[in-house]
Design a protein around this motif. Sequence first.
Motif, PDB file in Angstrom:
ATOM      1  N   PHE A 129       0.814  -1.211   0.000  1.00  0.00           N
ATOM      2  CA  PHE A 129       0.000   0.000   0.000  1.00  0.00           C
ATOM      3  C   PHE A 129       0.851   1.265   0.000  1.00  0.00           C
ATOM      4  O   PHE A 129       0.315   2.365  -0.138  1.00  0.00           O
ATOM      5  CB  PHE A 129      -0.906  -0.014   1.243  1.00  0.00           C
ATOM      6  N   ARG A 130       2.168   1.123   0.099  1.00  0.00           N
ATOM      7  CA  ARG A 130       3.003   2.297   0.322  1.00  0.00           C
ATOM      8  C   ARG A 130       2.940   3.298  -0.832  1.00  0.00           C
ATOM      9  O   ARG A 130       2.761   4.496  -0.604  1.00  0.00           O
ATOM     10  CB  ARG A 130       4.449   1.868   0.546  1.00  0.00           C
ATOM     11  N   GLY A 169      -0.507   4.719  -1.068  1.00  0.00           N
ATOM     12  CA  GLY A 169      -0.761   5.500   0.133  1.00  0.00           C
ATOM     13  C   GLY A 169      -0.072   6.850   0.093  1.00  0.00           C
ATOM     14  O   GLY A 169      -0.638   7.868   0.526  1.00  0.00           O
ATOM     15  N   ALA A 194      -1.921  10.374   0.189  1.00  0.00           N
ATOM     16  CA  ALA A 194      -1.571  11.343   1.230  1.00  0.00           C
ATOM     17  C   ALA A 194      -1.208  12.692   0.635  1.00  0.00           C
ATOM     18  O   ALA A 194      -1.492  13.743   1.237  1.00  0.00           O
ATOM     19  CB  ALA A 194      -0.413  10.805   2.065  1.00  0.00           C
ATOM     20  N   ILE A 251       3.479   5.691   6.655  1.00  0.00           N
ATOM     21  CA  ILE A 251       3.472   4.664   5.608  1.00  0.00           C
ATOM     22  C   ILE A 251       4.859   4.050   5.439  1.00  0.00           C
ATOM     23  O   ILE A 251       4.990   2.853   5.163  1.00  0.00           O
ATOM     24  CB  ILE A 251       2.980   5.285   4.277  1.00  0.00           C
TER      25      ILE A 251
END
Length: 286
Positions: free
Chosen positions: A18-19, A22, A26, A101
């Motif tokens: 998900f990094r 994400g 963000a 993250i």
Amino acid sequence: MQIKYGFKKEWFQFLRTFRFGGILIAIFSFVLADPLMYMLLNVMLEYMSNMEYPQMALAMTMSAGMESVEMVSGMINDAGMVFALTMGDLCATSLLIIMLILMSPAGGEQKKRATIIPACCGLKYFNYLVPKFVIYPLTVFGGTFLASLTAGGLCNMLFSEGKIGIGMLFLAALLCAVYAAFITTVYLSIGLCTSKPGVVTVLVYLGTTLVELILTSLDLTKFHPFTLRALVTGEMFIGGFELSENIASICVGTVLSLVVMVLMFFMAYAVLNAKKINNQEDKPEF
């Protein structure tokens, strides 16, 4: 060869978790949400300022409040002001989410002892660190730069006053991206040195805020990396800003940011090498 596979491992792990998504969420969530939120707030304030009250007493009571409403409405209708507020969220809340993250690559792997087997198989710390200090800061840099341009475009579209020039917009996007990459690099370095990314996230977030407050209170707002944040979150979009008077501070702040980023890499490399444990027993001399 090790560094090649190090990039491959880090990049695949970055994309397949998900990094990557994400970080993009963000970054872009605030640059899309903030201008729309301020536009709706501006519409509400304009509606309130145009309301007619039949009771004279109520009108007299509310007169001072309505004047303040009109003043605030004028401020919110300024594209530069809204862009500065959006950059404030991008340089603070977005970076906090990014640090959360990146907890795993910023020391979480050491905490989970996921690097023991690769190290025993001959993985060098230099080859282990280079992909991290290239992939993550560059991703944050690129994402922040594009998000800043998007925010500036939205602000110019949604608000009628204080339009942002193309040159000023690109400069602000560049400075914001350099600052975001700078904070990400500092976070990675300290997290890898301590193997406590959760604690480091809090320390870096609160520490940057505290350092900026101290520098501002001492009137030391120029010629350091935090100058970049101060410029994009307000100074560049306040009346009377002259680029020629601040170009030296911008250049010094940018160069210092890049120098500190390089030093952070070598600090992490030195600390990890110092913590390296030699598991081979020394042969007896007799």
